[in-house]
Motif scaffolding. Structure first.
Motif, mmCIF file in Angstrom:
data_model
loop_
_atom_site.group_PDB
_atom_site.id
_atom_site.type_symbol
_atom_site.label_atom_id
_atom_site.label_comp_id
_atom_site.label_asym_id
_atom_site.label_seq_id
_atom_site.Cartn_x
_atom_site.Cartn_y
_atom_site.Cartn_z
ATOM 1 N N GLU A 233 -8.316 -14.123 1.659
ATOM 2 C CA GLU A 233 -7.971 -15.047 2.837
ATOM 3 C C GLU A 233 -9.160 -15.422 3.664
ATOM 4 O O GLU A 233 -9.129 -16.642 4.242
ATOM 5 C CB GLU A 233 -7.235 -13.764 3.722
ATOM 6 C CG GLU A 233 -6.767 -14.310 4.974
ATOM 7 C CD GLU A 233 -5.767 -15.446 4.982
ATOM 8 O OE1 GLU A 233 -5.872 -16.268 5.977
ATOM 9 O OE2 GLU A 233 -5.125 -15.465 3.943
ATOM 10 N N ALA A 234 -10.335 -14.661 3.403
ATOM 11 C CA ALA A 234 -11.455 -15.408 4.286
ATOM 12 C C ALA A 234 -11.955 -16.462 3.449
ATOM 13 O O ALA A 234 -12.364 -17.565 4.117
ATOM 14 C CB ALA A 234 -13.010 -14.253 3.900
ATOM 15 N N CYS A 235 -11.719 -16.859 2.259
ATOM 16 C CA CYS A 235 -11.937 -18.004 1.470
ATOM 17 C C CYS A 235 -11.180 -19.171 1.982
ATOM 18 O O CYS A 235 -11.375 -20.182 2.214
ATOM 19 C CB CYS A 235 -11.872 -17.851 -0.146
ATOM 20 S SG CYS A 235 -13.080 -16.703 -0.886
ATOM 21 N N ARG A 265 -20.430 -11.925 0.616
ATOM 22 C CA ARG A 265 -21.541 -12.358 -0.680
ATOM 23 C C ARG A 265 -21.133 -11.503 -1.911
ATOM 24 O O ARG A 265 -21.489 -11.751 -2.833
ATOM 25 C CB ARG A 265 -22.925 -12.273 -0.082
ATOM 26 C CG ARG A 265 -23.824 -12.687 -1.484
ATOM 27 C CD ARG A 265 -25.077 -13.027 -0.715
ATOM 28 N NE ARG A 265 -26.280 -13.720 -1.708
ATOM 29 C CZ ARG A 265 -27.305 -14.170 -1.314
ATOM 30 N NH1 ARG A 265 -27.576 -14.304 -0.275
ATOM 31 N NH2 ARG A 265 -27.792 -14.647 -2.356
ATOM 32 N N ARG A 266 -20.990 -10.159 -1.423
ATOM 33 C CA ARG A 266 -20.689 -9.070 -2.713
ATOM 34 C C ARG A 266 -19.431 -9.514 -3.441
ATOM 35 O O ARG A 266 -19.523 -9.373 -4.677
ATOM 36 C CB ARG A 266 -20.734 -7.621 -2.017
ATOM 37 C CG ARG A 266 -20.597 -6.673 -3.236
ATOM 38 C CD ARG A 266 -20.687 -5.258 -2.409
ATOM 39 N NE ARG A 266 -19.657 -4.975 -1.915
ATOM 40 C CZ ARG A 266 -18.449 -4.246 -2.120
ATOM 41 N NH1 ARG A 266 -18.278 -4.212 -3.524
ATOM 42 N NH2 ARG A 266 -17.381 -4.005 -1.462
ATOM 43 N N HIS A 267 -18.424 -9.791 -2.652
ATOM 44 C CA HIS A 267 -17.276 -10.201 -3.460
ATOM 45 C C HIS A 267 -17.249 -11.594 -4.128
ATOM 46 O O HIS A 267 -16.421 -11.605 -5.150
ATOM 47 C CB HIS A 267 -15.943 -9.860 -2.502
ATOM 48 C CG HIS A 267 -15.835 -8.658 -2.231
ATOM 49 N ND1 HIS A 267 -14.759 -7.831 -3.071
ATOM 50 C CD2 HIS A 267 -15.985 -7.742 -1.305
ATOM 51 C CE1 HIS A 267 -15.008 -6.601 -2.590
ATOM 52 N NE2 HIS A 267 -15.522 -6.458 -1.471
ATOM 53 N N VAL A 268 -17.507 -12.671 -3.415
ATOM 54 C CA VAL A 268 -17.416 -13.789 -3.885
ATOM 55 C C VAL A 268 -18.850 -14.414 -4.492
ATOM 56 O O VAL A 268 -18.522 -15.391 -5.324
ATOM 57 C CB VAL A 268 -17.077 -14.671 -2.613
ATOM 58 C CG1 VAL A 268 -16.887 -16.183 -3.118
ATOM 59 C CG2 VAL A 268 -15.851 -14.190 -1.858
ATOM 60 N N GLY A 269 -20.041 -13.966 -4.207
ATOM 61 C CA GLY A 269 -21.131 -14.400 -5.034
ATOM 62 C C GLY A 269 -22.034 -15.302 -4.239
ATOM 63 O O GLY A 269 -23.107 -15.444 -4.562
ATOM 64 N N VAL A 270 -21.482 -15.693 -3.089
ATOM 65 C CA VAL A 270 -22.344 -16.581 -2.191
ATOM 66 C C VAL A 270 -21.922 -16.249 -0.494
ATOM 67 O O VAL A 270 -21.093 -15.611 -0.396
ATOM 68 C CB VAL A 270 -22.045 -18.139 -2.479
ATOM 69 C CG1 VAL A 270 -22.410 -18.675 -3.774
ATOM 70 C CG2 VAL A 270 -20.590 -18.555 -2.289
ATOM 71 N N THR A 271 -22.688 -16.811 0.268
ATOM 72 C CA THR A 271 -22.475 -16.398 1.711
ATOM 73 C C THR A 271 -21.353 -17.159 2.237
ATOM 74 O O THR A 271 -20.941 -18.230 1.413
ATOM 75 C CB THR A 271 -23.884 -16.587 2.464
ATOM 76 O OG1 THR A 271 -24.185 -18.112 2.486
ATOM 77 C CG2 THR A 271 -24.990 -15.827 1.989
ATOM 78 N N PRO A 272 -20.545 -16.947 3.183
ATOM 79 C CA PRO A 272 -19.632 -17.610 3.815
ATOM 80 C C PRO A 272 -20.012 -18.972 4.057
ATOM 81 O O PRO A 272 -19.082 -20.028 3.736
ATOM 82 C CB PRO A 272 -19.344 -16.872 5.075
ATOM 83 C CG PRO A 272 -19.643 -15.468 4.802
ATOM 84 C CD PRO A 272 -20.780 -15.571 3.972
ATOM 85 N N LYS A 277 -19.639 -24.748 2.469
ATOM 86 C CA LYS A 277 -20.330 -25.905 2.067
ATOM 87 C C LYS A 277 -19.888 -26.530 0.625
ATOM 88 O O LYS A 277 -19.780 -27.820 0.134
ATOM 89 C CB LYS A 277 -21.843 -25.789 2.012
ATOM 90 C CG LYS A 277 -22.595 -27.170 1.839
ATOM 91 C CD LYS A 277 -24.175 -26.824 1.880
ATOM 92 C CE LYS A 277 -24.801 -26.306 3.318
ATOM 93 N NZ LYS A 277 -26.087 -26.183 3.484
ATOM 94 N N ARG A 278 -19.939 -25.626 -0.279
ATOM 95 C CA ARG A 278 -19.197 -25.995 -1.612
ATOM 96 C C ARG A 278 -17.988 -26.596 -1.695
ATOM 97 O O ARG A 278 -17.732 -27.650 -2.475
ATOM 98 C CB ARG A 278 -19.570 -24.744 -2.623
ATOM 99 C CG ARG A 278 -19.396 -24.780 -4.070
ATOM 100 C CD ARG A 278 -19.652 -23.794 -4.753
ATOM 101 N NE ARG A 278 -18.352 -22.653 -4.522
ATOM 102 C CZ ARG A 278 -18.365 -21.407 -4.986
ATOM 103 N NH1 ARG A 278 -19.455 -21.058 -5.733
ATOM 104 N NH2 ARG A 278 -17.506 -20.526 -4.890
ATOM 105 N N VAL A 279 -17.134 -25.826 -1.020
ATOM 106 C CA VAL A 279 -15.743 -26.160 -0.937
ATOM 107 C C VAL A 279 -15.554 -28.125 -0.160
ATOM 108 O O VAL A 279 -14.948 -28.518 -0.739
ATOM 109 C CB VAL A 279 -14.843 -25.219 -0.132
ATOM 110 C CG1 VAL A 279 -13.452 -26.006 -0.009
ATOM 111 C CG2 VAL A 279 -14.709 -23.925 -0.940
ATOM 112 N N ASN A 280 -16.455 -27.948 0.734
ATOM 113 C CA ASN A 280 -16.458 -29.136 1.221
ATOM 114 C C ASN A 280 -17.050 -30.340 0.705
ATOM 115 O O ASN A 280 -16.645 -31.500 0.693
ATOM 116 C CB ASN A 280 -16.918 -29.062 2.791
ATOM 117 C CG ASN A 280 -16.211 -28.108 3.595
ATOM 118 O OD1 ASN A 280 -14.825 -27.971 3.530
ATOM 119 N ND2 ASN A 280 -16.731 -27.840 4.867
#
Length: 282
Positions: A233-235, A265-272, A277-280
Motif C-alpha cells: 500500500e505504501a508503494c 527500505r528493509r521490505h522494498v530495497g530502497v528508500t521511499p 523517483k524510480r516509479v516516476n
C-alpha cells in the motif's frame, strides 16, 4: 509448500504499484530459455492468454498441453510452471487480488470459479481486452489506475464466464475460505495497523491457527503477510499520490517517519523517496 518459491512476478520480490501487470510471454520466458520452473504467487491471480506457439503447463504436479489459442487461469497459491515452444506469442496478466476485492471476496459470485485453476479456449474478445490492458499499462495517462482496475475486472469476468461452473467442482476447503476472508480484511484494514490477533478475532480463529493456515498456503506467516500488504500500500501511495513520505507513514500507522523509512527500505530495497523517483522515471 514453504520450500516452493513464492514471487510477485516470476523471479522478483519487488512490490507492484499497479492493480495489475501485463507483459508479453517472450519478455520473461524468452530470457529464461522459454522455461518457467515451479513457483507460486501468494497474493496474485494470473491469466495467460496464449495465442500461438506451444506450451506445456505443470500445475500442482499435473502436466497439460492445451490447444491454442487458450486462456489459463492460475489462482493465488497454486503451484505452476511452464515450458514454452520458442517464439510462443501471448500475454501474462498478473492481478493483485487485494486491489479488486469485489472480484475475490467470499461474497463475490466470481470468487468460487476463480478459486480453481482452469484452461479455456482463447477468444478474440479476450485478445482485444489484453491489447487494451497492455496499451493502458504502458501510458501514464489521467485515470490510469482506474482504467487498469476496470480492464482487469473485465478480463477476469471474461475468464470466469468461460471457466466451468463452480457448482460442479469440489467445494472449497476451510483453508481457502480463511485465506479469502483474510485477504478481504487486509484490504479493509491495511491502514488501521491491525495485528495478527485482530485478524484472527475477526475470523473467529486463534492467532496460531491463522498463521498456520497462511504459512501452509503461502509460505508466509500472518505477521509477514500483514507487513507485506502494508508496504504494498505504501508503494501505491508513493506511485499515485503526491503525499509526502511522512504523511504516508502516518496514514499507515507509523508515528516515527525515520522508522517508517527504515522499514520501507528493509521490505522494498530502497528508500521511499528513491522508490517514488524510480516509479516516476518510468
Amino acid at each position: 509448500m514453504s520450500e516452493i518459491p513464492a514471487y510477485t512476478l516470476y523471479g522478483e520480490e519487488r512490490f507492484l504499484p499497479d492493480a495489475l501487470h501485463i507483459e508479453a510471454i517472450k519478455d520473461r520466458a524468452g530470457t529464461l530459455d522459454w522455461s518457467i520452473s515451479a513457483h507460486q504467487h501468494p497474493h496474485l491471480h494470473q491469466l495467460f492468454l496464449i495465442e500461438a506457439g506451444g506450451v506445456t503447463l505443470r500445475v500442482e504436479g499435473e502436466a497439460q498441453r492445451p490447444e491454442l489459442p487458450c486462456l489459463i487461469s492460475i489462482p493465488r497459491g497454486v503451484v505452476h510452471g511452464f515450458t514454452f515452444t520458442p517464439g510462443t506469442r501471448g500475454w501474462v496478466i498478473t492481478v493483485q487480488t487485494a486491489a479488486l476485492p469485489d472480484m475475490f471476496a467470499p461474497a463475490s459470485d466470481l470468487a468460487g470459479v476463480l478459486a480453481a485453476w482452469g484452461i479455456v479456449p482463447g477468444t478474440g474478445v479476450m485478445r482485444q481486452t489484453a491489447m487494451a490492458l497492455a496499451a493502458e499499462h504502458a501510458q501514464p495517462d489521467k485515470g490510469r489506475a482506474t482504467m487498469l482496475r476496470a480492464l482487469a475486472a473485465q478480463m477476469l469476468c471474461q475468464a470466469a464466464r468461460a471457466l466451468p461452473d463452480p457448482q460442479a467442482q469440489a467445494p472449497g476447503t476451510r483453508a481457502a475460505e480463511i485465506l479469502a476472508g483474510f485477504e478481504h480484511l487486509l484490504q479493509t484494514h491495511v491502514r488501521n495497523r491491525w495485528q495478527v490477533a485482530d485478524y484472527a478475532t475477526a475470523l473467529a480463529l486463534t492467532p496460531t491457527h491463522l498463521s498456520r493456515v497462511l504459512r501452509a498456503a503461502t509460505g508466509q506467516s500472518a505477521s509477514a503477510t500483514i507487513e507485506a500488504r502494508t508496504f504494498q500500500e505504501a508503494c501505491r501511495q508513493l506511485a499515485y499520490t503526491r503525499l509526502d513520505v511522512r504523511q504516508i507513514g502516518f496514514d499507515l500507522g507509523y508515528e516515527d517517519p525515520a522508522y517508517f523509512s527504515r522499514q520501507f527500505r528493509r521490505h522494498v530495497g530502497v528508500t521511499p523517496s528513491a522508490y517514488r523517483k524510480r516509479v516516476n522515471a518510468g
